[in-house]
Motif scaffolding. Structure first.
Motif, PDB file in Angstrom:
ATOM      1  N   GLY A 196       0.862  -1.176  -0.061  1.00 18.66           N
ATOM      2  CA  GLY A 196      -0.100   0.073  -0.039  1.00 18.66           C
ATOM      3  C   GLY A 196       0.798   1.121   0.040  1.00 18.66           C
ATOM      4  O   GLY A 196       2.139   1.231   0.167  1.00 18.66           O
ATOM      5  N   THR A 197       0.267   2.390  -0.052  1.00 24.07           N
ATOM      6  CA  THR A 197       0.903   3.621  -0.136  1.00 24.07           C
ATOM      7  C   THR A 197       0.286   4.724   0.834  1.00 24.07           C
ATOM      8  O   THR A 197      -0.711   4.327   1.394  1.00 24.07           O
ATOM      9  N   HIS A 198       0.707   5.977   0.859  1.00 25.85           N
ATOM     10  CA  HIS A 198       0.170   6.821   1.623  1.00 25.85           C
ATOM     11  C   HIS A 198      -1.368   7.005   1.296  1.00 25.85           C
ATOM     12  O   HIS A 198      -2.120   7.680   2.010  1.00 25.85           O
ATOM     13  N   ASP A 199      -1.761   6.835   0.009  1.00 23.60           N
ATOM     14  CA  ASP A 199      -2.913   7.006  -0.744  1.00 23.60           C
ATOM     15  C   ASP A 199      -3.917   5.761  -0.332  1.00 23.60           C
ATOM     16  O   ASP A 199      -5.223   5.803  -0.569  1.00 23.60           O
ATOM     17  N   THR A 200      -3.532   4.694   0.215  1.00 23.81           N
ATOM     18  CA  THR A 200      -4.620   3.717   0.409  1.00 23.81           C
ATOM     19  C   THR A 200      -4.527   3.186   1.849  1.00 23.81           C
ATOM     20  O   THR A 200      -3.753   3.771   2.834  1.00 23.81           O
ATOM     21  N   PRO A 201      -5.329   2.342   2.252  1.00 22.65           N
ATOM     22  CA  PRO A 201      -5.407   1.868   3.806  1.00 22.65           C
ATOM     23  C   PRO A 201      -4.013   1.222   4.133  1.00 22.65           C
ATOM     24  O   PRO A 201      -3.468   0.824   3.104  1.00 22.65           O
ATOM     25  N   THR A 202      -3.847   1.309   5.427  1.00 27.14           N
ATOM     26  CA  THR A 202      -2.748   0.497   5.747  1.00 27.14           C
ATOM     27  C   THR A 202      -3.166  -0.997   5.556  1.00 27.14           C
ATOM     28  O   THR A 202      -4.162  -1.358   5.235  1.00 27.14           O
ATOM     29  N   LEU A 203      -2.158  -1.929   5.640  1.00 28.37           N
ATOM     30  CA  LEU A 203      -2.509  -3.401   5.581  1.00 28.37           C
ATOM     31  C   LEU A 203      -3.541  -3.849   6.498  1.00 28.37           C
ATOM     32  O   LEU A 203      -4.539  -4.507   6.065  1.00 28.37           O
ATOM     33  N   SER A 204      -3.665  -3.325   7.442  1.00 36.58           N
ATOM     34  CA  SER A 204      -4.618  -3.940   8.719  1.00 36.58           C
ATOM     35  C   SER A 204      -5.570  -3.126   8.221  1.00 36.58           C
ATOM     36  O   SER A 204      -7.023  -3.896   8.343  1.00 36.58           O
ATOM     37  N   GLY A 205      -5.967  -1.904   7.935  1.00 43.03           N
ATOM     38  CA  GLY A 205      -6.943  -1.028   7.523  1.00 43.03           C
ATOM     39  C   GLY A 205      -7.678  -1.978   6.221  1.00 43.03           C
ATOM     40  O   GLY A 205      -8.987  -1.916   6.074  1.00 43.03           O
ATOM     41  N   PHE A 206      -6.572  -2.165   5.330  1.00 40.47           N
ATOM     42  CA  PHE A 206      -7.259  -3.083   4.155  1.00 40.47           C
ATOM     43  C   PHE A 206      -8.062  -4.072   4.556  1.00 40.47           C
ATOM     44  O   PHE A 206      -9.176  -4.521   3.987  1.00 40.47           O
ATOM     45  N   TRP A 207      -7.442  -4.890   5.285  1.00 37.64           N
ATOM     46  CA  TRP A 207      -7.965  -6.226   5.748  1.00 37.64           C
ATOM     47  C   TRP A 207      -9.345  -6.058   6.448  1.00 37.64           C
ATOM     48  O   TRP A 207     -10.408  -6.709   6.192  1.00 37.64           O
ATOM     49  N   HIS A 208      -9.568  -4.773   7.241  1.00 33.21           N
ATOM     50  CA  HIS A 208     -10.699  -4.772   7.813  1.00 33.21           C
ATOM     51  C   HIS A 208     -11.814  -3.857   7.069  1.00 33.21           C
ATOM     52  O   HIS A 208     -12.909  -3.465   7.654  1.00 33.21           O
ATOM     53  N   GLY A 209     -11.568  -3.200   6.087  1.00 35.08           N
ATOM     54  CA  GLY A 209     -12.075  -2.348   5.335  1.00 35.08           C
ATOM     55  C   GLY A 209     -12.398  -0.988   5.610  1.00 35.08           C
ATOM     56  O   GLY A 209     -13.460  -0.515   5.651  1.00 35.08           O
ATOM     57  N   THR A 210     -11.384  -0.403   6.375  1.00 35.03           N
ATOM     58  CA  THR A 210     -11.558   1.061   7.033  1.00 35.03           C
ATOM     59  C   THR A 210     -11.781   2.048   6.025  1.00 35.03           C
ATOM     60  O   THR A 210     -12.127   2.928   6.180  1.00 35.03           O
ATOM     61  N   ASP A 211     -11.067   1.721   4.769  1.00 36.07           N
ATOM     62  CA  ASP A 211     -11.150   2.516   3.649  1.00 36.07           C
ATOM     63  C   ASP A 211     -12.677   2.890   3.425  1.00 36.07           C
ATOM     64  O   ASP A 211     -13.039   3.738   2.915  1.00 36.07           O
ATOM     65  N   ILE A 212     -13.331   1.635   3.015  1.00 38.40           N
ATOM     66  CA  ILE A 212     -14.556   1.549   2.533  1.00 38.40           C
ATOM     67  C   ILE A 212     -15.710   2.401   3.518  1.00 38.40           C
ATOM     68  O   ILE A 212     -16.412   2.994   3.068  1.00 38.40           O
ATOM     69  N   ASP A 213     -15.286   2.153   4.931  1.00 39.76           N
ATOM     70  CA  ASP A 213     -16.189   2.971   5.962  1.00 39.76           C
ATOM     71  C   ASP A 213     -15.833   4.375   5.695  1.00 39.76           C
ATOM     72  O   ASP A 213     -17.050   5.171   5.955  1.00 39.76           O
ATOM     73  N   TRP A 214     -14.783   4.696   5.549  1.00 39.83           N
ATOM     74  CA  TRP A 214     -14.726   6.165   5.274  1.00 39.83           C
ATOM     75  C   TRP A 214     -15.200   6.652   4.179  1.00 39.83           C
ATOM     76  O   TRP A 214     -15.811   7.754   4.133  1.00 39.83           O
ATOM     77  N   TRP A 215     -15.382   6.017   3.085  1.00 45.56           N
ATOM     78  CA  TRP A 215     -16.026   6.590   1.961  1.00 45.56           C
ATOM     79  C   TRP A 215     -17.394   6.584   1.890  1.00 45.56           C
ATOM     80  O   TRP A 215     -17.879   7.675   1.525  1.00 45.56           O
ATOM     81  N   GLN A 216     -17.917   5.712   2.887  1.00 45.00           N
ATOM     82  CA  GLN A 216     -19.473   6.073   3.130  1.00 45.00           C
ATOM     83  C   GLN A 216     -19.524   7.221   4.267  1.00 45.00           C
ATOM     84  O   GLN A 216     -20.432   8.075   3.968  1.00 45.00           O
TER      85      GLN A 216
END
Length: 658
Positions: A512-532
């Protein structure tokens, strides 16, 4: 389609404007006439009336005399020239290194890497800019005599220390680089270090700079320090800047005048102009477009207006410049083969110093952005200025050359953000019309990049994510620029993540990068929750995205052999192990992932809806060397990539009991 619209399209195409493009999903988007007119105007061509279009088309007749030549070092160079002419070739130092008479062609001597001016007198007198490039930019084998390595990337602003007072600084940078260097890392990457502007107090994004060739003074380490980093997880930039700038003002009064004077003897006119801009901005504000007309360009009037205050801002650049040099020395002294890995942002802010200094090459009435893609489903407006291809070529690429030269002198690796901009840029008209793509002079830009990289001995990584046209990656790799492979984006047509052994060999690979979720965040979908949370997704869309993420997790479990009962710590280890074993020449692990952070540094497409560029690392830098996390990532990487020659058991970081 009317004859007028057809003529407009012909003119636009002749000037490098894309008449259409295909988005991430394969849908075709046609560039509308209003967008074509706006982009033509940005390129310097008025096309508001049929008469203007006709006149511009007539002016498209090409000059038979070439204005630019690109050649490889050591190869024969033949320049076609109509008629008979006398010529002389001048190098960068102003020395004449060849001259003669040409009839139909000019045969130049074989030349070394660099830039040359070909002066022509005859039927069509003028000048031709000659760029002689190496066949390839430096690579790992030529720079470090190794075939593969690993490093880490992190947010400089988010580092905690006993003295930085709230924002990571260049002294912290050297300390962290040395810590990871002793653990076997060969590079440390950070966010862009570009100058943000003294008077632009609201800007905190490192990707919205005032000038990309100058350095961020927020990261200057002051004498005596500012005390420990606050406990808060988010940075208070306003409070920090108030304390930090007061300390800088006090330190200026007791500056080392001799060392500063010696540095000033070597600094460029552009650096002095930047200091003048900063001084004027304190009186007239951050946006030079609102200044008195006489000050809206560099020169004697601006110099007088800046007055003695310009020396303070020049001194700040001296501190930043010398402290970054010191950080690179610390990195290399620890055993790092490459040291600092810096980042070049896409463009400067339209109100900033880079545009003020280089007004003649800037495209007016447009900013750079991106159509909708996997990073931002709504598309992005980056509010950044663009250099126009024609004026930039006529300036012999001077803004790009000076910027690259300054940055590459500070690091062993330079990452070019949004490298697709070397081929085409997505410009958004200020008048609200839809955006469109503009062709960029790829061959010339690659020539400048490889020349500067060769002279600096610097590796170059091109961030080639997004809608990549056929042949672009090959052209970039052929020039010696490494690709940028983000594993979570490497998927098949079903969205399933591919095995690590499919990552490109000639690349820098990361999860991942600064523009993506962390590895843990990716696994838990925190970016998707932020998008909502920011309003981009409905509840149904959120559920669909989480379903797609579940498919991605399942594919990672499959290709990485992750047990169904594995906890997140084990999952991170296995994924890092997969990266380490991949064929990618360079592998980067995010510091946030090494030390177990959950939230991302940035949510693309947002400004205040998400705490971008404010998150601090939980672990202070003086605790890193003895941390079990650093020991573990060192073992994971070294087991797969091989321990570097500078590391042995005696200098391996030791785990200590909690």
């Amino acid at each position: 389609m009317s004859d007028t619209d057809e003529s407009l399209r012909t003119l636009a195409q002749a000037q490098g404007i894309y008449l259409d493009f295909f988005d991430l999903h394969g849908a075709r988007h046609e560039t509308c006439p209003d967008t074509l007119r706006a982009l033509l105007k940005a390129l310097g061509t008025e096309a508001d009336s049929p008469a203007q279009v006709t006149e511009a088309l007539a002016a498209q007749t090409a000059d038979a005399r070439p204005t630019e030549v690109i050649a490889f070092a050591g190869d024969p160079i033949t320049v076609p020239m109509p008629g008979t002419c006398d010529w002389s070739l001048v190098n960068e130092q102003g020395d004449i290194i060849g001259e003669g008479r040409g009839r139909g062609v000019i045969d130049l001597p074989r030349l070394g890497v660099g830039y040359y001016d070909l002066h022509i007198t005859g039927t069509q007198s003028g000048r031709c800019f000659v760029m002689v490039r190496p066949h390839r930019a430096p690579d790992l084998a030529s720079k470090a005599h190794i075939d593969a390595c690993w490093g880490t990337t992190g947010a400089l602003y988010g580092l905690r220390s006993a003295t930085n007072g709230g924002l990571g600084n260049y002294r912290d940078l050297g300390a962290v680089a040395a810590t990871f260097g002793r653990a076997g890392a060969e590079f440390l990457g950070v966010n862009p270090l570009h100058a943000l502007g003294w008077a632009m107090e609201e800007i905190i994004s490192p990707y919205s700079p005032s000038h990309r060739g100058m350095f961020n003074i927020d990261h200057i380490a002051v004498e005596g320090g500012l005390g420990p980093t606050p406990d808060a997880g988010l940075i208070d930039y306003a409070g920090f800047r108030e304390r930090h700038r007061a300390a800088l003002e006090a330190q200026f009064k007791t500056r080392d005048r001799d060392a500063f004077a010696d540095w000033c003897e070597t600094c460029s006119d552009e650096t002095r102009q930047f200091a003048e801009f900063e001084a004027i901005s304190e009186t007239h504000g951050h946006d030079f477009r609102t200044w008195p007309v006489a000050l809206q360009m560099p020169g004697a009037v601006a110099r007088k207006a800046a007055g003695k205050r310009a020396e303070f801002h020049l001194w700040l650049q001296y501190l930043a410049d010398t402290q970054i040099d010191a950080a690179q020395r610390d990195a290399c002294a620890s055993g790092m083969a490459l040291g600092l890995y810096l980042d070049l942002a896409v463009g400067p802010r339209p109100d900033g110093a880079e545009v003020w200094i280089n007004a003649n090459t800037i495209a007016r009435g447009v900013t750079i952005g991106a159509p909708p893609d996997h990073l931002s489903p709504e598309g992005q407006s980056w509010a950044l200025a663009a250099h126009a291809p024609g004026p930039l070529a006529r300036a012999h690429y001077a803004p790009l050359r000076s910027m690259l030269r300054r940055l590459m002198a500070k690091c062993g690796v330079l990452r070019i953000d949004h490298a697709l901009g070397l081929l085409r840029s997505y410009w958004l008209p200020d008048d609200g019309n839809p955006g469109g793509y503009i062709t960029q002079p790829l061959d010339a830009l690659l020539a400048v990049i490889t020349i500067e990289a060769h002279q600096a001995g610097c590796l170059v990584v091109g961030e080639d994510l997004g809608l990549v046209p056929d042949g672009f990656r090959q052209a970039m790799n052929d020039a010696g620029l490494y690709s940028y492979a983000v594993w979570q984006f490497e998927a098949n047509h079903l969205g399933e993540i591919l095995p690590a052994d499919t990552l490109p060999p000639y690349s820098l690979a990361c999860f991942g990068t600064h523009d993506t979720p962390t590895l843990s965040g990716f696994w838990h979908g925190t970016d998707i929750d932020w998008w909502q949370r920011v309003g981009w997704l409905s509840s149904g869309d959120r559920a669909a995205r989480h379903s797609q993420r579940a498919k991605q997790r399942a594919s990672l479990r499959d290709v990485c052999a992750i047990p169904s009962a594995a906890q997140i710590g084990d999952i991170v280890d296995i994924i890092h192990g997969g990266l380490a074993q991949s064929p990618a020449a360079l592998v980067s692990v995010q510091m946030d992932d090494v030390f177990g952070e959950l939230e991302a540094q940035n949510l693309p497409g947002t400004i205040n809806e998400h705490p971008n560029w404010r998150r601090r690392l939980s672990l202070p830098i003086d605790a890193m060397e003895q941390s079990a996390a650093l020991l573990h990532i060192s073992d994971v990487m070294s087991n797969a990539r091989g321990a570097p020659a500078h590391q042995d058991e005696t200098d391996h970081p030791k785990e200590v009991p909690a």
